[in-house]
Design a protein around this motif. Structure first.
Motif, PDB file in Angstrom:
ATOM      1  N   PRO A 637       0.811  -1.233   0.000  1.00  0.00           N
ATOM      2  CA  PRO A 637       0.000   0.000   0.000  1.00  0.00           C
ATOM      3  C   PRO A 637       0.842   1.280   0.000  1.00  0.00           C
ATOM      4  CG  PRO A 637      -0.823  -1.563   1.632  1.00  0.00           C
ATOM      5  CD  PRO A 637       0.487  -2.089   1.146  1.00  0.00           C
ATOM      6  N   GLU A 638       2.093   1.207   0.455  1.00  0.00           N
ATOM      7  CA  GLU A 638       2.930   2.398   0.507  1.00  0.00           C
ATOM      8  C   GLU A 638       3.665   2.665  -0.802  1.00  0.00           C
ATOM      9  OE1 GLU A 638       5.525   1.876   3.774  1.00  0.00           O
ATOM     10  OE2 GLU A 638       3.924   1.838   5.300  1.00  0.00           O
ATOM     11  N   SER A 639       3.571   1.723  -1.723  1.00  0.00           N
ATOM     12  CA  SER A 639       4.262   1.891  -3.001  1.00  0.00           C
ATOM     13  C   SER A 639       3.538   2.925  -3.870  1.00  0.00           C
ATOM     14  CB  SER A 639       4.331   0.545  -3.729  1.00  0.00           C
ATOM     15  OG  SER A 639       4.888   0.702  -5.015  1.00  0.00           O
ATOM     16  N   LYS A 640       4.300   3.671  -4.644  1.00  0.00           N
ATOM     17  CA  LYS A 640       3.714   4.667  -5.548  1.00  0.00           C
ATOM     18  C   LYS A 640       3.131   4.032  -6.797  1.00  0.00           C
ATOM     19  CE  LYS A 640       6.872   8.341  -4.029  1.00  0.00           C
ATOM     20  NZ  LYS A 640       7.904   9.325  -4.441  1.00  0.00           N
ATOM     21  N   GLU A 641       3.639   2.843  -7.146  1.00  0.00           N
ATOM     22  CA  GLU A 641       3.159   2.146  -8.339  1.00  0.00           C
ATOM     23  C   GLU A 641       2.182   1.057  -7.922  1.00  0.00           C
ATOM     24  OE1 GLU A 641       3.749   2.807 -11.481  1.00  0.00           O
ATOM     25  OE2 GLU A 641       5.088   4.488 -11.033  1.00  0.00           O
ATOM     26  N   PRO A 642       0.881   1.202  -8.177  1.00  0.00           N
ATOM     27  CA  PRO A 642      -0.084   0.168  -7.801  1.00  0.00           C
ATOM     28  C   PRO A 642       0.095  -1.096  -8.638  1.00  0.00           C
ATOM     29  CG  PRO A 642      -1.168   1.858  -9.097  1.00  0.00           C
ATOM     30  CD  PRO A 642       0.228   2.354  -8.840  1.00  0.00           C
ATOM     31  N   THR A 643      -0.307  -2.222  -8.072  1.00  0.00           N
ATOM     32  CA  THR A 643      -0.218  -3.488  -8.805  1.00  0.00           C
ATOM     33  C   THR A 643      -1.270  -3.547  -9.900  1.00  0.00           C
ATOM     34  OG1 THR A 643       0.503  -4.546  -6.754  1.00  0.00           O
ATOM     35  CG2 THR A 643      -0.204  -5.987  -8.533  1.00  0.00           C
ATOM     36  N   LEU A 644      -2.479  -3.119  -9.596  1.00  0.00           N
ATOM     37  CA  LEU A 644      -3.578  -3.067 -10.562  1.00  0.00           C
ATOM     38  C   LEU A 644      -4.255  -1.706 -10.444  1.00  0.00           C
ATOM     39  CD1 LEU A 644      -5.231  -6.560  -9.896  1.00  0.00           C
ATOM     40  CD2 LEU A 644      -3.744  -5.982 -11.802  1.00  0.00           C
ATOM     41  N   GLU A 645      -4.671  -1.145 -11.571  1.00  0.00           N
ATOM     42  CA  GLU A 645      -5.380   0.125 -11.530  1.00  0.00           C
ATOM     43  C   GLU A 645      -6.367   0.205 -12.683  1.00  0.00           C
ATOM     44  OE1 GLU A 645      -2.938   3.554 -12.247  1.00  0.00           O
ATOM     45  OE2 GLU A 645      -1.451   2.406 -13.379  1.00  0.00           O
ATOM     46  N   ARG A 646      -7.342   1.086 -12.488  1.00  0.00           N
ATOM     47  CA  ARG A 646      -8.404   1.308 -13.483  1.00  0.00           C
ATOM     48  C   ARG A 646      -9.049  -0.004 -13.924  1.00  0.00           C
ATOM     49  NH1 ARG A 646      -5.549   5.238 -17.765  1.00  0.00           N
ATOM     50  NH2 ARG A 646      -3.818   3.840 -17.322  1.00  0.00           N
TER      51      ARG A 646
END
Length: 1274
Positions: A637-646
């Motif tokens: 959750p603290e990462s700037k790059e999400p694993t999945l989005e939109r």
């Protein structure tokens, strides 16, 4: 100005108040008694008014009365209830007689008019008590009211005080007992029984419903079925609880044959894991609400969980501590009696004997009860923590799982929980210690006056030395646990991947790695043991140090030392020895348990999977089974790059959705976000219906195939057979030795990848869910089997279900209603197969790549078939059956490894090996001679013997050389007396230093040798051993059993010898003044040996069952942890939690009864030793004056005071060492595993330049997968 009369009256008033307020005054306690009785009467009056008020406010009681009248309840009055009435009537009559005596002018010890008032209140209180006891029949409660319990406890304490004052007055004025004294003594026995009833809190009345009432309450019984469970302990009477005779039926079975698990009785409901887990959960919720926090304090919850039982244990412990100091207090009087029998009546001597024996009896009963209660409380804490550690493992988030490996969490369960339960036992020492020190200083002050302050100062100095030692020990324990965690983590990884390591010939390298990790742990263990040895030296020598300081201060201050005062002081120091001896252990356990509790608390407060990540919607409220709206997810959750989005998905009921994409594009992550496994950053996920999940890496439980498919559901033969056919498992079952009842090894070790995949697909299909999430289900099967699965399973039996499946096989995409193409964590394309091909964006590249790869595979397969034909032509005489098997082995459905387990009805994993009967002498011999052939063992025994001889010599010297009374001329000068005593004391202390150092060195070297042998044996074992042995069994030995050898066993074995030497010294001293004691000791010892032999068979098997039942808990936990995602997806958390609770109970049953058996034996041995002690006292009292030296007789009594403790200590240490020796036995089992062929065979060693060519050639090869298998691969 005040008049002289007013000054005099004021002075008289002050004198009266001073006399009244002195704690040692009978008047003070008489006033206390009056206050308590008024409080009791007032509390009952308040309770009565409150009950009447509540009855007027509610009509519910009337309804209950009408139901009771219509359907009466049968009432059974037990012996306990009748005894309560009898004791209350007796006490009422007793106080009525005293009341009449005071009316006739009898003068009490307190010469005041309040005695008559006090007896009046006593009569009133016991009349009220009788009324209250009779009224218990009207209530349906089996528990005593708290007011009645508190009154009986206070009555017992007041009775003890009155009896003590009577005894003191008899001894002080050399008078015969009067009627009031006999009344007080008889009241003491009656109130003692009522004290036991008050502590237990049971009325003794049984209520049984008639048939109609039972039918009306059936629904309640169904909600709490565990309440019907019965156990011998739960149904025991008060006398059985005191004597532990409820264990007799188990001993009767154990003496005839080795006990099995099913023969061990059930636990009481309050000791069951389900009850304890629920109670601890309630305490956590209470702390959470009170502190208004999401992470409640584990320490607070644990305090709430144990406080009631711990308080009862503390009461027993304090009474035991107080009773143990009655003997040292009376020794001076006893020596004076022996030295001047002509001045005393013989009854005074016998009265002293009764006082000694009564105090020892109370000490024995309370000691056994608090020790048993502490062990029982430890069991409850252990069960509660284990259950919550397991439940936490099922709810841990992915990020939390990364910071806690399986090996670390297994250490929490096997080591840390054990250290916390050890602290629960030692916790009572904290309550006893101040009581013991206070009483010791009080007795010293009576004998030496201001000299007692020197003893107090010496005691505080010794205790002050603990501060730096405790800090260092705590630091060492933290380092030991860190090193153990690293070693267990590496060991767990090595065992999980043993097949890979052996195939790559990496086992030697990893052996060296494990040895290097053990070396780090060993270095910290050595530092800790070295510090423990120094600590033992300080505390073994501390009683001698305190006595030297006290006697030296008395000599300097001119305080006379008489034989009676010296012996009283020596007895006091001897009693003080136990708390000082326990102090280093207590501080060490506190340090260890603090570290362990912090580790467990940190784990239990780790982040869990989001409970609100997925919203469950009823099926009739939505047309979509799966819906994701603008979802954003990230493993971190603290990462700037999400694993999945939109992510936007809407899947209608019955749709088939295929998910494809390149490696790492987010296909599996998409299924994980539907399951709620990935933390949700934003958006909404909705699910409507029951779901089933098939992970990419198969998760198979240990057990048979059918259990894996049913997965907790009932067996339906029609549905089951249909599922098996659809998942292409029919042929596999025909080839399995026991069909679908064939046992699967740990992690499916005896199944091929395709078989494991199809079994878990069958598990999902049998659930009859609404939504199926399949993560690449066809990757582990060949094309033919994959097509059959797709057609008969996905499109057949699951034709009307909603399915989301990840796949790389393009041939399964056209049938999908919707295809999602994943790319960089986003849905790049969505639509049907034809639509995506026409879009010409990127989907056709995936299709083309797959077709090209498929053509390459087909080309290789065709080439393989050509080669097989050539082989057939070249080897015409080959076995046709074998060739068919080789060809068919290409088809996954016929690739069968399970035939390896044809024997033993399909079982690969056998029951854990368990020795029966006594532990072999070779095990003891192997342990004692592991280091330098055992040459250091005689030196240790010699050092302990020297210590005992020097200690007895120093005490004998002080008793013999000290004058009998103040006016008597001493045998030698005080300076010379003190010098000799110091020399003997220093010599004994040096012997302790040698002994403790050697025990630490030998114990740790022995533990290291056993570990090395076991490690080499396990890593050189053949793969068949790892196929048939669950990892939990091996980890149990490398963790729990090895910890016993590292930290405990050397001390326990040493104590066996030390306690025997100690009791032999005591008997030698007692025989100096009365040889008849030795004559009596021989038959009593014979009875003790008989008890031990009667006890050992049952205790030994209980200890073995305890060790065996511990491994399934760890194995089940490790297995559940690896399949946590599957368990959560199938909503099976409660079933697996119940299984864990059952496993905890299976372990708690033999452990609890093992502890109870120990107390059963200790109670009987203590009573026998009390009998020997009483006999010696009667003998000394009966002998004529001048027959024996009073000083030496007093020394014999001084040593005899601890005879019960020493005799019980001998048996307890022998039994405890035998129980701990089971760990050696278990490690030796794994140190003798048949090994693989040697790593290097000199006569077959290839040249240094081998291999010259990279070819593989088989010449007449014959292999056999198992020794007992008849089938060869030629």
């Amino acid at each position: 100005m005040f008049s002289s009369e007013s000054v005099v009256s004021s002075f008289e008033l002050l004198q009266y108040l001073k006399a009244e307020l002195q704690v040692s005054s009978p008047c003070f306690w008489e006033d206390v008694s009056i206050v308590l009785q008024l409080g009791f009467i007032g509390s009952l009056l308040f309770h009565f008014i409150q009950a009447k008020f509540c009855a007027s406010c509610t009509q519910r009681s009337k309804v209950v009365d009408r139901v009771t009248q219509k359907y009466p309840i049968n009432v059974q009055y037990g012996h306990s209830y009748k005894a309560n009435i009898g004791c209350s009537l007796f006490l009422l009559g007793n106080h009525f007689v005293l009341f009449l005596m005071f009316l006739n002018g009898f003068v009490a010890l307190c010469k005041s008019k309040t005695s008559l008032l006090e007896e009046t209140l006593q009569i009133t209180s016991w009349i009220i008590t009788l009324v209250a006891v009779f009224n218990l029949r009207k209530s349906s409660s089996k528990k005593l009211p708290w007011i009645l319990r508190m009154w009986w406890i206070c009555s017992f304490l007041l009775s003890v005080i009155r009896t003590a004052f009577d005894m003191h007055d008899i001894l002080k004025h050399y008078r015969s007992p009067r009627a009031v004294d006999y009344a007080d003594i008889s009241s003491f026995f009656a109130t003692s029984y009522l004290l036991g009833v008050a502590i237990r809190g049971i009325t003794g009345i049984g209520f049984s419903d008639n048939g109609i009432t039972e039918l009306l309450l059936n629904n309640v019984a169904e909600k709490h079925p565990e309440g019907k469970r019965e156990s011998p302990y739960g149904n025991a009477t008060l006398l059985q609880l005191i004597t532990f005779s409820w264990m007799n039926p188990l001993f009767a079975v154990g003496i005839r044959k080795p006990l099995d698990q099913h023969e061990v009785p059930d636990l009481d409901i309050k000791d069951s894991a389900s009850f304890l887990s629920s109670a601890f959960d309630d305490n956590l919720n209470h702390v959470r609400e009170t502190d208004n926090t999401t992470n409640p304090s584990i320490n607070k919850a644990l305090f709430l969980f144990i406080r009631r039982k711990a308080a009862i244990n503390a009461i027993f412990a304090v009474i035991c501590a107080a009773a143990s100091y009655v003997g040292p207090y009376l020794i001076d009087d006893f020596v004076k009696f022996l030295g001047g029998k002509k001045d005393y009546r013989i009854e005074s001597g016998y009265l002293l004997t009764v006082a000694f024996l009564s105090a020892k009896t109370i000490e024995v009963i309370t000691q056994r009860q608090w020790i048993f209660g502490a062990r029982q409380l430890g069991l409850r804490v252990r069960a509660a923590l284990l259950s919550h550690i397991y439940q936490k493992g099922l709810h841990l988030s992915s990020q939390s799982r990364q910071s806690h490996t399986s090996g670390e969490i297994i250490n929490y369960m096997s080591v840390d929980v054990g250290r916390i339960t050890d602290f629960i036992w030692y916790m009572n020492t904290m309550w006893m210690l101040p009581v013991q020190i206070s009483l010791a200083i009080y007795i010293l002050s009576i004998n030496f006056g201001l000299g007692a302050l020197a003893g107090l100062a010496a005691t505080l100095i010794v205790m002050g030395c603990n501060i730096p030692i405790t800090r260092m020990q705590k630091s060492f324990q933290s380092k030991i646990m860190e090193a153990k965690d690293e070693r267990m983590k590496a060991t767990s990884e090595v065992l999980r991947h043993m097949k890979t390591l052996k195939l790559q010939a990496w086992d030697v390298q990893y052996l060296h790695k494990l040895e290097s990790l053990r070396k780090i742990e060993y270095n910290w263990l050595w530092k800790s043991q070295r510090l423990s040895a120094f600590s033992a030296f300080i505390f073994w020598g501390s009683p001698t140090f305190i006595s030297v300081v006290t006697f030296g201060a008395c000599i300097l201050m001119g305080i006379p030392l008489t034989a009676g005062s010296v012996l009283s002081a020596l007895a006091t120091f001897q009693m003080l020895q136990d708390p000082i001896f326990n102090l280093p252990d207590l501080l060490s356990v506190i340090a260890q348990s603090k570290v362990s509790l912090d580790r467990i608390a940190s784990y239990l407060q780790k982040e869990e999977i989001q409970a609100d990540a997925v919203l469950f919607v009823p099926k009739d409220e939505s047309e979509f089974d799966v819906e994701i709206d603008n979802g954003m997810f990230s493993w971190d959750p603290e990462s700037k790059e999400p694993t999945l989005e939109r992510i936007h998905i809407k899947v209608k009921r019955g749709m088939k959705v295929a998910i494809c994409g390149t490696v790492g594009s987010g296909k599996s992550g998409l299924l994980s976000c539907i399951l709620g496994e990935i933390p949700k950053l934003s958006g909404m996920v909705k699910i409507s219906g029951k779901k089933a999940y098939v992970p990419q890496s198969p998760w198979i439980m240990t057990g048979n195939v059918r259990d894996n498919i049913l997965f907790g559901n009932r067996y339906d033969s029609v549905r089951y057979d249909r599922t098996v056919r659809a998942c292409a498992l029919t042929k596999d079952f025909e080839l399995f030795p026991c069909g679908d009842l064939t046992e699967i090894g740990e992690r499916g070790i005896n199944m091929s990848g395709g078989q494991k995949q199809r079994i878990q697909i069958a598990r999902a299909v049998y659930q009859d869910a609404d939504i199926y999430l399949l993560d690449d289900p066809f990757s582990a099967v060949d094309a033919h089997t994959g097509t059959q699965l797709f057609e008969e399973c996905l499109m057949g039996i699951l034709g009307n279900k909603t399915i989301l499946y990840v796949t790389h096989q393009v041939e399964f995409l056209p049938a999908a209603d919707l295809i999602l193409v994943m790319q960089n964590g986003k849905i790049a394309q969505a639509g049907k197969f034809e639509e995506l091909v026409k879009q010409n964006i990127g989907f056709e590249l995936l299709v083309g790549a797959h077709n090209q790869a498929l053509e390459s595979v087909l080309t290789i397969e065709n080439t393989s078939r050509e080669s097989q034909k050539l082989i057939k032509e070249d080897v015409a005489d080959a076995d046709a059956t074998t060739n068919v098997e080789l060809l068919n082995s290409k088809q996954d459905s016929q690739h069968d490894l399970s035939t390896e387990i044809a024997s033993n009805r399909g079982r690969l994993t056998q029951d854990e090996e368990r020795e029966k009967g006594s532990i072999g002498k070779e095990v003891y011999w192997a342990y004692l001679t592991a280091v330098r052939g055992g040459i250091l063992v005689p030196i240790i025994i010699l050092a302990q013997s020297s210590f005992q001889i020097l200690q007895i010599a120093s005490n004998y010297w002080m008793a013999w050389a000290s004058p009998l009374s103040v006016g008597t001329e001493p045998v030698v000068g005080m300076g010379f007396l003190f010098l000799v005593y110091i020399l003997l004391a220093v010599g004994s202390s040096l012997c302790v230093l040698v002994r403790s150092s050697l025990v630490a060195i030998v114990g740790l070297l022995t533990a290291q040798k056993f570990f090395t042998n076991m490690l080499h044996s396990v890593l050189r074992a053949p793969m068949s051993f790892f196929d048939s042995t669950p990892t939990g069994r091996i980890l149990n030995r490398t963790s729990t059993d090895q910890s016993v050898l590292d930290m405990e066993l050397a001390i326990n074995v040493g104590w066996c010898a030390f306690s025997i030497i100690r009791i032999l010294g005591t008997i030698a001293v007692m025989s100096q003044c009365a040889w008849q004691v030795f004559a009596l000791f021989i038959p009593v010892t014979g009875v003790c040996v008989w008890y031990q032999r009667y006890y050992i068979p049952t205790q030994r098997e209980l200890a073995r069952l305890d060790g065996i039942q511990r491994a399934p808990i760890l194995h089940h936990f490790a297995e559940s942890l690896s399949g946590a995602a599957t368990i959560r997806a199938f909503d099976q958390k409660s079933r697996f939690t119940d299984t864990n609770l059952d496993l905890i109970d299976n372990h708690s049953r033999p452990w609890f009864h093992s502890v109870s058996a120990m107390e059963w034996l200790s109670f009987r041995l203590n009573l026998l030793s009390n009998f020997v002690f009483a006999f010696s006292l009667v003998l000394l009292v009966s002998l004529p004056e001048g027959f024996i030296n009073p000083s030496i007789a007093g020394l014999a009594v001084t040593y005899g005071l601890s005879l019960n403790v020493q005799q019980a200590s001998v048996i307890w240490n022998i039994c405890n060492a035998e129980n701990k020796m089971i760990s050696v036995e278990r490690i030796v089992q794994y140190a003798k595993i048949p090994s693989e062929a040697p790593l290097v065979i000199e006569e077959n060693k290839p040249p240094n330049n081998w291999p010259e060519f990279g070819t593989i050639c088989f010449k007449n090869l014959q292999v056999n997968s198992k020794e007992y298998m008849s089938r060869n691969q030629n």
